[in-house]
Design an enzyme around this catalytic site. Structure first.
Site, PDB file in Angstrom:
ATOM      1  N   ASP A 325     -14.816  11.952  45.714  1.00 38.69           N
ATOM      2  CA  ASP A 325     -13.803  11.201  46.480  1.00 38.69           C
ATOM      3  C   ASP A 325     -13.014  10.343  45.490  1.00 38.69           C
ATOM      4  OD1 ASP A 325     -12.333  10.296  48.627  1.00 38.69           O
ATOM      5  OD2 ASP A 325     -13.802   8.798  49.250  1.00 38.69           O
ATOM      6  N   PHE A 326     -12.399  11.007  44.526  1.00 40.03           N
ATOM      7  CA  PHE A 326     -11.800  10.309  43.393  1.00 40.03           C
ATOM      8  C   PHE A 326     -10.396   9.825  43.737  1.00 40.03           C
ATOM      9  CE2 PHE A 326     -10.079   9.933  39.030  1.00 40.03           C
ATOM     10  CZ  PHE A 326     -11.070   9.118  38.491  1.00 40.03           C
TER      11      PHE A 326
END
Length: 395
Positions: A325-326
């Site tokens: 979930d960058f």
């Protein structure tokens, strides 16, 4: 009917958890139904509820998801998903239960208003367990307006439903800390208590394992306490990159370093087989908000998106240790990585797709160029970017 027999053997305790009056009899019912091979919606739902009451959550979830898939009306979908919300609440995944309740409530209001009490009751309970009494009372009061369908002695003092903190966490924060759900980087099960961030449930357990493992290679938040399913981390003392004009270059450097971590040392699996299985569960359980899809996917149902993912699946995966979930809000200005519950071995495009999407939308093409330069990628694979953006629609 099997559902009537199960209902006669299952009730609720003072904490609104299912309890079984006669476990051997209920177990015999489950085994007989399984042997008979009943595959209709009602039988699958009854089996799921029975297994939930027996504390066998994983097989219960399988049957309840099957009940959703076999549903012949919105009412049957709503009933099975309400049971799934109960399952997650019983299993300690309160944010998961809340999400299913809210999404099921939207469906009920749109297609079967007379059944809105089912998700409203469970929403009230899960909010109460999270220590949000005002919201819980509001949901229960609305459920009570539906009359007979919401009457079963299930309206109680919500203050008594709060799940207590484990002793070591209570010693640190106090038995009844004041929670702040409106903070920088707020998401999912994360809340703030003073100078600490607190996460509870399966997501907390997953993140703790990843924090402990990753700190050998990357900057991560300090674990202050962890007991049961409650994780407490320290404030890093800096802001996230969510409002930082230099986010592109900073994120590129951070991701290059993360993707250099040896894959063979990583015990967490985020490859496509795992992602697609979870994506399907999210779709069936009603966790996906199609109104929140990116513009190019609006108008499609979650199941249509899932089917596209199967049809367009890449032949190969370029595996790295991926964050999962960058986004700018999950990278601190000092390079520390947060919100790591999805970290695992996955295609590098799982991170690249989300990073480039958010940087483009939040900061524009200059930030995208700075990110690619810092990461060391000249020409991204547009097809893989699109594919992994599509996967993210279901999470």
């Amino acid at each position: 009917m099997l559902s009537d027999k199960v209902r006669q053997l299952v009730t609720y305790d003072a904490r609104l958890r299912m309890v079984v009056a006669d476990r051997p009899k209920l177990r015999a019912l489950v085994e007989r139904a399984a042997a008979d091979g009943a595959i209709d919606h009602a039988s699958q739902r009854a089996l799921g509820v029975a297994l939930l009451a027996l504390g066998e959550y994983e097989p219960a979830a399988v049957h309840l998801r099957r009940a959703v898939e076999l549903a012949g009306s919105p009412g049957e979908v709503i009933a099975a998903r309400a049971d799934l919300a109960d399952l997650y609440r019983h299993g300690g995944d309160l944010p998961g239960s809340e999400l299913i309740c809210r999404m099921t409530l939207e469906l009920a209001r749109a297609q079967a208003p007379e059944l809105a009490a089912l998700p409203l009751l469970r929403l009230g309970w899960t909010l109460a367990e999270q220590g949000r009494p005002d919201e819980a009372r509001q949901a229960l009061a609305e459920a009570q307006q539906f009359g007979e369908g919401a009457e079963a002695g299930l309206f109680v003092d919500v203050e008594g439903l709060v799940v207590p903190l484990p002793p070591s966490v209570a010693a640190l924060l106090g038995a009844e800390p004041e929670w702040d759900h409106d903070h920088d980087g707020a998401s999912g099960s994360l809340a703030r208590a003073g100078s600490y961030f607190v996460r509870r449930g399966p997501e907390a357990v997953a993140e703790h394992a990843r924090l402990v493992w990753l700190r050998e290679w990357a900057g991560v938040a300090e674990v202050v306490a962890f007991e049961g399913d409650v994780l407490v981390t320290a404030d890093t003392g800096v802001e996230t990159l969510a409002d930082d004009p230099g986010a592109g270059a900073a994120m590129g450097r951070a991701l290059r370093e993360l993707h250099a971590v040896p894959v063979t040392d990583c015990p967490f699996d985020g490859r496509l087989d795992v992602l697609l299985a979870q994506a399907r569960r999210n779709v069936v359980e009603g966790r996906v908000d199609a109104d929140d899809f990116d513009d190019d996917n609006l108008g499609h149902t979650p199941m249509q998106v899932y089917e596209r993912l199967l049809a367009e699946r890449p032949d190969q995966e370029d595996l790295v240790v991926a964050h999962g979930d960058f986004t700018p809000s999950n990278v601190m200005a000092n390079g520390v990585l947060i919100d790591l519950a999805r970290l695992g071995v996955a295609d590098r495009y799982r991170d690249l797709a989300i990073a480039l999407r958010d940087l483009s939308g939040d900061f524009g093409p200059e930030a995208v160029a700075a990110f690619l330069s810092a990461y060391g990628l000249d020409a991204p694979d547009e097809a893989k970017l699109a594919y992994y953006r599509l996967i993210d629609e279901l999470f």
